[in-house]
Design a protein around this motif. Structure first.
Motif, mmCIF file in Angstrom:
data_model
loop_
_atom_site.group_PDB
_atom_site.id
_atom_site.type_symbol
_atom_site.label_atom_id
_atom_site.label_comp_id
_atom_site.label_asym_id
_atom_site.label_seq_id
_atom_site.Cartn_x
_atom_site.Cartn_y
_atom_site.Cartn_z
ATOM 1 N N UNK A 197 0.754 -1.244 0.000
ATOM 2 C CA UNK A 197 0.000 0.000 0.000
ATOM 3 C C UNK A 197 0.784 1.293 0.000
ATOM 4 N N UNK A 198 1.925 1.418 0.732
ATOM 5 C CA UNK A 198 2.654 2.688 0.709
ATOM 6 C C UNK A 198 3.127 3.106 -0.677
ATOM 7 N N UNK A 199 3.317 2.146 -1.580
ATOM 8 C CA UNK A 199 3.832 2.491 -2.912
ATOM 9 C C UNK A 199 2.835 3.349 -3.691
ATOM 10 N N UNK A 200 1.590 2.916 -3.920
ATOM 11 C CA UNK A 200 0.660 3.824 -4.601
ATOM 12 C C UNK A 200 0.312 5.034 -3.744
ATOM 13 N N UNK A 201 0.296 4.853 -2.412
ATOM 14 C CA UNK A 201 -0.064 5.971 -1.542
ATOM 15 C C UNK A 201 0.900 7.147 -1.707
ATOM 16 N N UNK A 202 2.179 6.867 -1.843
ATOM 17 C CA UNK A 202 3.153 7.956 -1.972
ATOM 18 C C UNK A 202 2.930 8.766 -3.244
ATOM 19 N N UNK A 203 2.550 8.097 -4.335
ATOM 20 C CA UNK A 203 2.289 8.845 -5.566
ATOM 21 C C UNK A 203 0.959 9.581 -5.507
ATOM 22 N N UNK A 204 -0.046 8.932 -4.914
ATOM 23 C CA UNK A 204 -1.358 9.559 -4.810
ATOM 24 C C UNK A 204 -1.346 10.745 -3.841
ATOM 25 N N UNK A 205 -0.577 10.636 -2.772
ATOM 26 C CA UNK A 205 -0.676 11.613 -1.686
ATOM 27 C C UNK A 205 0.505 12.577 -1.651
ATOM 28 N N UNK A 206 1.729 12.078 -1.570
ATOM 29 C CA UNK A 206 2.889 12.967 -1.499
ATOM 30 C C UNK A 206 3.081 13.690 -2.831
ATOM 31 N N UNK A 207 3.108 12.931 -3.920
ATOM 32 C CA UNK A 207 3.176 13.580 -5.240
ATOM 33 C C UNK A 207 1.841 14.207 -5.602
ATOM 34 N N UNK A 208 0.751 13.655 -5.060
ATOM 35 C CA UNK A 208 -0.562 14.276 -5.217
ATOM 36 C C UNK A 208 -1.215 14.041 -6.559
ATOM 37 N N UNK A 209 -0.942 12.890 -7.194
ATOM 38 C CA UNK A 209 -1.500 12.614 -8.518
ATOM 39 C C UNK A 209 -2.866 11.944 -8.363
ATOM 40 N N UNK A 210 -3.895 12.560 -8.906
ATOM 41 C CA UNK A 210 -5.268 12.040 -8.842
ATOM 42 C C UNK A 210 -5.858 12.015 -10.251
ATOM 43 N N UNK A 211 -6.331 10.855 -10.668
ATOM 44 C CA UNK A 211 -6.942 10.729 -11.997
ATOM 45 C C UNK A 211 -8.379 11.237 -11.935
#
Length: 570
Positions: free
Chosen positions: A499-513
């Motif tokens: 889970x931390x792998x997608x979470x870091x891109x979704x949240x820290x990088x902030x990428x939302x489709x």
């Protein structure tokens, strides 16, 4: 599976044979051991085994490792390949003397102590799902492939007495999809970088021709466990055929009114995965193929809402293993999953022009949202799902439960949703602390992939998994675990823990489709205490690259590069 385009196999076999063939999308790589971790009995020149020798036996023995067993002493070696891999080993053998065969016992282990274990017993070593403890007949001048499992360590014992076994080498055979890591993540915290990569690699090993739960045990398509894995695949690899192949496989094996893998919640997860896969890929052709079954499954699920709006799906009712005996948590978690699955269905019906079904979903959602579970059994997992479903306030849930007691009461599977719920409350720093303590805790014990289960309390007085347990220390792999993962049956490479792998891109990088096929995305960085973070996110048009850097005044400066087909909003 269809044969790959350009295959020349039809030039060799007739059409009737070719029709019954399946292509294998995986590749094989040979890996030399990194070290000889232990040896016993008469073993000479064992360091020859760590040399990177050619994967081919020769006629004449030369500079091999020699094992000689007697009635008093068995010659044995324990090899460490340096990282968890999926596959087996290839043993390159010469036999000295008049005998032309030798029997050896081979034991694979995800930990060093598992490779030293005996089947059965208190620590529950097994051959379940993949044989990892076996006796093998080695001929002279042979190159025998042995095993297919998940492992890092291999112990070899020469069973025959008064026989010289000469090993040119023992190679690990890595069997996996040879895929580029299109997605990436880096920041100023090297531990977080390691955790991101470990989550990506954990799922990568489980991306065989289908998406598996684990590479040693649970080499199965458990669809209810797969959502963290498909989220990681979307964040790291992008579109990959193993995902729709697995979704189809479970659908075809589950005629209605059956529930996928026997659980109503797993059918709900299938509906959610279908939604997320469509949003990422924009593959309308695949979605439309799912619609006849999807409609029937939704209608079936819709009948399990009582007059008060409560989910009343039948037994077995399941959220995750740590809550398996907590009825209040199960009821709350399933209420949330029912909402999430129905919301996913509404969006997919709208995308396919199914207006009446979308309207029915709206009515079901109105009923489901009116019912508020009385409690959540103190389970962070269930409360997090309620937050994500809109059944609980993120800030109130975080203050009352999710932020309490640090990384305790997190589960590997539901950790992804706990992180998402805490992020919804704006508690980025709390999430980063959980990630460092919980997933970093596994790394501190020598893990190179993330485990089926983990408890932060296991760190107390624990030995590393890449050493033989010293006196006075706890053998983590053999000592812990319950339910289906007691002792050595416990998988140390389980994709649901990524889970931390997608979470870091979704949240820290902030990428939302925002739109199907990643045609429109939003980038909203949330760095917490991090000074900078950068990475890439796969889309069907190519990766989006982002870099965020915190300035002296606390503001964040962002650099974003995206394909022309992708609209980026802030």
């Amino acid at each position: 599976m269809e044969m790959k385009n350009g295959s020349h196999i039809a030039d060799v076999f007739d059409e009737q044979i070719c029709e019954k063939m399946e292509a294998d999308d995986r590749k094989r790589f040979y890996i030399a051991p990194q070290k000889v971790l232990w040896q016993s009995g008469s073993v000479t020149n064992s360091q020859a085994l760590v040399e990177n020798r050619a994967a081919q036996i020769t006629v004449e023995p030369k500079d091999g490792c020699v094992l000689h067993s007697t009635a008093e002493n068995c010659a044995s070696v324990l090899l460490d390949f340096g990282a968890e891999i999926h596959g087996g080993i290839k043993i390159f053998t010469w036999l000295a003397g008049s005998k032309h065969h030798a029997n050896v016992r081979v034991r694979f282990g995800e930990s060093a102590m598992e490779a030293m274990s005996e089947l059965g017993g208190e620590q529950n070593a097994t051959n379940d799902h993949a044989v990892r403890d076996m006796v093998v007949d080695l001929p002279d001048m042979s190159m025998i492939s042995v095993g297919e499992t998940g492992f890092r360590f291999v112990r070899i014992d020469l069973l025959d007495q008064d026989q010289d076994l000469v090993l040119k080498g023992v190679k690990g055979v890595l069997v996996y999809m040879d895929l580029p890591y299109v997605g990436s993540f880096r920041c100023n915290d090297e531990l977080l970088n390691r955790i991101w990569k470990t989550g990506a690699y954990t799922v990568h090993l489980n991306m065989q021709n289908y998406i598996w739960d684990g590479i040693k045990r649970d080499r199965l398509v458990w669809i209810g466990d797969m959502h963290p894995e498909t989220s990681t695949i979307q964040a790291v690899f992008g579109q990959n055929e193993a995902v729709p192949r697995s979704l189809d496989f479970v659908r075809e094996g589950t005629p209605l009114p059956n529930w996928m893998n026997g659980y109503p919640s797993y059918s709900m997860w299938w509906m959610i995965i279908q939604h997320d896969w469509y949003v990422h890929t924009g593959d309308m052709e695949f979605l439309k193929r799912q619609m006849p079954y999807y409609k029937g499954l939704y209608q079936q699920l819709s009948t399990f809402i009582d007059e008060s709006g409560k989910d009343c799906t039948p037994e077995p009712r399941f959220v995750d293993w740590p809550t398996a005996d907590n009825k209040e948590a199960i009821d709350a978690g399933l209420q949330a999953l029912h909402v999430m699955a129905t919301r996913s269905a509404k969006r997919l019906f709208e995308a396919c022009g199914e207006a009446e079904l979308a309207k029915q979903c709206e009515a079901d959602l109105e009923k489901l949202m009116k019912f508020r579970p009385a409690g959540y059994g103190g389970a962070k997992q269930a409360l997090s799902l309620m937050v994500l479903a809109g059944l609980a306030s993120a800030s109130e849930a975080n203050e009352a439960c999710l932020s309490q007691n640090g990384a305790h009461s997190i589960s590997t599977f539901m950790g992804y949703y706990i992180l998402r719920a805490r992020a919804a409350a704006g508690d980025i720093e709390g999430c980063l602390e959980n990630i460092r303590d919980y997933w970093g805790g596994m790394l501190s014990l020598g893990a190179t992939t993330f485990w089926e289960d983990f408890d932060i309390d296991w760190l107390e007085n624990a030995a590393r998994i890449d050493e033989l347990t010293p006196a006075g220390k706890v053998n983590v792999h053999g000592a812990y675990g319950k339910y289906c993962y007691i002792g050595y049956r416990h998988s140390l490479c389980h994709g649901w823990s990524s889970g931390p792998t997608p979470w870091m891109q979704e949240t820290i990088l902030g990428v939302e489709v925002l739109e199907p096929g990643c045609r429109k995305i939003r980038v909203t960085p949330r760095l917490g205490s991090l000074e900078w973070a950068e990475g890439s996110f796969p889309t069907p048009y190519g990766p989006v690259f982002v870099r965020h850097e915190k300035k002296a005044d606390g503001s964040v400066e962002s650099d974003i590069k995206a394909p022309d087909e992708v609209e980026v909003v802030r």
